[in-house]
Scaffold this active site. Structure first.
Site, PDB file in Angstrom:
ATOM      1  N   ASP A   1       0.861  -1.176   0.000  1.00 50.76           N
ATOM      2  CA  ASP A   1       0.000   0.000   0.000  1.00 50.76           C
ATOM      3  C   ASP A   1       0.902   1.233   0.000  1.00 50.76           C
ATOM      4  O   ASP A   1       1.889   1.305   0.741  1.00 50.76           O
ATOM      5  CB  ASP A   1      -0.888  -0.006   1.241  1.00 50.76           C
ATOM      6  CG  ASP A   1      -1.698   1.274   1.362  1.00 50.76           C
ATOM      7  OD1 ASP A   1      -2.679   1.407   0.624  1.00 50.76           O
ATOM      8  OD2 ASP A   1      -1.321   2.138   2.173  1.00 50.76           O
TER       9      ASP A   1
ATOM     10  N   ASP B   1      -1.437  18.809 -12.044  1.00 54.84           N
ATOM     11  CA  ASP B   1      -0.757  18.686 -13.335  1.00 54.84           C
ATOM     12  C   ASP B   1       0.638  19.297 -13.252  1.00 54.84           C
ATOM     13  O   ASP B   1       0.801  20.480 -13.503  1.00 54.84           O
ATOM     14  CB  ASP B   1      -1.572  19.386 -14.409  1.00 54.84           C
ATOM     15  CG  ASP B   1      -0.996  19.221 -15.799  1.00 54.84           C
ATOM     16  OD1 ASP B   1      -0.143  18.338 -15.991  1.00 54.84           O
ATOM     17  OD2 ASP B   1      -1.401  19.987 -16.704  1.00 54.84           O
TER      18      ASP B   1
ATOM     19  N   GLU C   1       7.575  19.393 -20.321  1.00 55.41           N
ATOM     20  CA  GLU C   1       6.460  18.695 -20.969  1.00 55.41           C
ATOM     21  C   GLU C   1       5.418  19.679 -21.444  1.00 55.41           C
ATOM     22  O   GLU C   1       4.822  19.518 -22.519  1.00 55.41           O
ATOM     23  CB  GLU C   1       5.834  17.690 -19.991  1.00 55.41           C
ATOM     24  CG  GLU C   1       4.771  16.779 -20.606  1.00 55.41           C
ATOM     25  CD  GLU C   1       3.362  17.308 -20.471  1.00 55.41           C
ATOM     26  OE1 GLU C   1       2.430  16.633 -20.947  1.00 55.41           O
ATOM     27  OE2 GLU C   1       3.164  18.401 -19.895  1.00 55.41           O
TER      28      GLU C   1
ATOM     29  N   ASP D   1       0.270  11.087 -15.625  1.00 56.01           N
ATOM     30  CA  ASP D   1       0.107  12.527 -15.809  1.00 56.01           C
ATOM     31  C   ASP D   1      -1.297  12.916 -15.337  1.00 56.01           C
ATOM     32  O   ASP D   1      -2.275  12.636 -16.021  1.00 56.01           O
ATOM     33  CB  ASP D   1       0.299  12.886 -17.284  1.00 56.01           C
ATOM     34  CG  ASP D   1       0.379  14.382 -17.521  1.00 56.01           C
ATOM     35  OD1 ASP D   1       0.105  15.145 -16.581  1.00 56.01           O
ATOM     36  OD2 ASP D   1       0.702  14.789 -18.656  1.00 56.01           O
TER      37      ASP D   1
ATOM     38  N   HIS E   1      -4.333  23.928 -15.684  1.00 56.97           N
ATOM     39  CA  HIS E   1      -3.474  24.992 -16.211  1.00 56.97           C
ATOM     40  C   HIS E   1      -3.837  26.370 -15.646  1.00 56.97           C
ATOM     41  O   HIS E   1      -3.717  27.379 -16.340  1.00 56.97           O
ATOM     42  CB  HIS E   1      -3.519  25.016 -17.746  1.00 56.97           C
ATOM     43  CG  HIS E   1      -2.703  23.943 -18.368  1.00 56.97           C
ATOM     44  ND1 HIS E   1      -2.467  23.860 -19.734  1.00 56.97           N
ATOM     45  CD2 HIS E   1      -2.060  22.871 -17.835  1.00 56.97           C
ATOM     46  CE1 HIS E   1      -1.718  22.795 -19.991  1.00 56.97           C
ATOM     47  NE2 HIS E   1      -1.465  22.188 -18.852  1.00 56.97           N
TER      48      HIS E   1
ATOM     49  N   ASP F   1      -4.985   8.266  -3.926  1.00 60.86           N
ATOM     50  CA  ASP F   1      -4.666   7.036  -3.200  1.00 60.86           C
ATOM     51  C   ASP F   1      -4.752   5.823  -4.118  1.00 60.86           C
ATOM     52  O   ASP F   1      -3.829   5.007  -4.215  1.00 60.86           O
ATOM     53  CB  ASP F   1      -5.634   6.902  -2.024  1.00 60.86           C
ATOM     54  CG  ASP F   1      -5.246   5.809  -1.041  1.00 60.86           C
ATOM     55  OD1 ASP F   1      -4.208   5.161  -1.251  1.00 60.86           O
ATOM     56  OD2 ASP F   1      -5.983   5.603  -0.074  1.00 60.86           O
TER      57      ASP F   1
ATOM     58  N   ASP G   1      -1.541   3.553  -5.496  1.00 58.97           N
ATOM     59  CA  ASP G   1      -1.475   2.111  -5.238  1.00 58.97           C
ATOM     60  C   ASP G   1      -1.401   1.320  -6.541  1.00 58.97           C
ATOM     61  O   ASP G   1      -0.734   0.283  -6.618  1.00 58.97           O
ATOM     62  CB  ASP G   1      -2.696   1.665  -4.429  1.00 58.97           C
ATOM     63  CG  ASP G   1      -2.630   2.122  -2.975  1.00 58.97           C
ATOM     64  OD1 ASP G   1      -1.532   2.467  -2.508  1.00 58.97           O
ATOM     65  OD2 ASP G   1      -3.684   2.137  -2.316  1.00 58.97           O
TER      66      ASP G   1
END
Length: 434
Positions: free
Chosen positions: A39, A133, A167, A196, A283, A298, A302
């Protein structure tokens, strides 16, 4: 995640990476089949996001390429990995007149000829701190890498992690890494996993569908949680998996949504608000630590660990026979289909359900091309259809075909047709791997 903008990259010197030897509060417990992977404590992931927010706040409100906030961000990640026993390489490039940085981290051990790589972009846009982001993906990958260290994992594959610069200016950092990687090193990467935006505040659960095996690993994980997934389409080609995919490396990944609108059907199965963007702060200056859904962060963190443990510790099957044709075959522009043949011999029984078809076609517009594998009995297996959105050059890829109903021995053909005008090319080589 980048927009469609492209930026000219100034060439730099490649520094190759050196090879060296809390349960979720809101998500259901992982099923027993997933117990091998740890976990990933969401509190740890959020702690990294808090640090990235502090870095942005102290450096003009962003962590963009060429700004002090980006360099401080990559220094933070590098220090964590160095302390955890990784061999790290800071790779520099130049874009828009500023120095950019990629960070590559190699975990000691594993087969150096079979590399599993995971990565994310670490830069933000100039208008905000970029916590979803893509602080979210960067933090999830970082905490998974640290979990590898805590576990003292001894993978069968060599594990490599990457954090990409620039990027948001057009995948500049990841393109630089891939383009400067020798062909022999590219061939050692069994798969690249991209993350992403994995904590969107009105989240969806999207899985890349570029490779069936990598896609299947993530679908298996989410199925075990009772979470339905959808195929990722919003960001396809807009993030750092694209440069890997374009040179024939298998890719996969996860995405929780950007500025597209969540539908009523999606809200019914995932919760959240229909008619609202997955990330209203995409953005924008409000992409802060308040712009994160803890449950999505979460679950996706995982899932990253599950993929690394599942794929990184898998036993690599011994290679079977390979049959290859390296003779060039010209492909007529908007003309009739052409074929290239290989004769398979001394392979008992039927072809495998995972027959590998390696294709190297040089062409000025791959979207014009239709590819089929033709079995000895004439049965055609579609490898690639034409697409006006498939605008890159060349087809350098490996396809997997379930050919278990076919007798292995005989003449197999690669059939290629250019179905639109104005672009030319040729079959450079192709092979069957049993």
């Amino acid at each position: 995640m980048a927009t469609a903008a492209a930026v000219t990259l100034a060439a730099g010197l490649l520094v190759p990476a050196t090879l060296a030897q809390a349960a979720p509060a809101q998500a259901p417990a992982a099923p027993a089949a997933l117990a091998a992977a740890p976990d990933i404590p969401v509190a740890n992931v959020k702690a990294h996001l808090t640090q990235l927010q502090s870095i942005a706040t102290a450096n003009g409100g962003n962590r963009a390429h060429g700004r002090a906030g980006y360099k401080a961000s990559i220094d933070y990640v590098k220090a964590k990995l160095d302390a955890a026993g990784y061999t790290t390489t800071l790779q520099t490039f130049t874009s828009s007149g500023a120095t950019g940085y990629n960070l590559i981290a190699d975990w000691p051990g594993g087969d150096p000829n079979h590399v599993l790589m995971a990565g994310s972009h670490l830069d933000s846009v100039t208008s905000g701190p970029g916590i979803n982001d893509n602080g979210s993906g960067s933090a999830g990958v970082l905490e998974t890498a640290l979990a590898v260290s805590r576990a003292g994992l001894q993978p069968t594959k060599h594990l490599r992690f990457g954090w990409w610069g620039a990027e948001e200016l057009g995948l500049i950092g990841s393109k630089y890494y891939v383009n400067n990687l020798p062909t022999t090193e590219r061939s050692k990467i069994d798969g690249y996993l991209n993350f992403d935006m994995i904590g969107s505040p009105n989240p969806g659960y999207f899985v890349y569908d570029d490779d069936p095996t990598l896609e299947g690993v993530f679908k298996t994980y989410f199925s075990g949680l009772g979470v339905q997934t959808e195929i990722e389409t919003e960001g396809d080609g807009r993030s750092d998996h694209a440069p890997f995919k374009n040179v024939g490396i298998k890719v996969g990944g996860l995405f929780s949504g950007a500025d597209y609108t969540k539908t009523s059907a999606q809200a019914a199965k995932w919760g959240g608000t229909a008619g609202q963007a997955f990330d209203r702060c995409y953005h924008s200056s409000c992409d802060t630590t308040a712009n994160i859904n803890d449950t999505a962060l979460d679950r996706n963190s995982d899932a990253i660990a599950y993929a690394i443990w599942t794929l990184g510790t898998a036993t690599t099957p011994p290679p079977g026979p390979v049959f290859e044709n390296t003779a060039d075959v010209q492909i007529p522009d908007n003309g009739a289909a052409v074929t290239s043949s290989v004769t398979v011999a001394n392979v008992p029984g039927n072809a495998p359900a995972t027959l590998k078809v390696g294709v190297d076609i040089r062409h000025t517009y791959r979207g014009d091309l239709v590819l089929d594998l033709v079995a000895p009995d004439g049965t055609a297996y579609r490898l690639k259809s034409s697409s006006t959105s498939d605008s890159a050059d060349n087809v350098i890829a490996e396809y997997t075909v379930n050919a278990s109903s076919e007798v292995a021995n005989g003449v197999w053909k690669l059939k290629v047709q250019d179905v639109a005008a104005q672009d030319t090319g040729y079959i450079n080589s192709w092979k069957l791997s049993f």
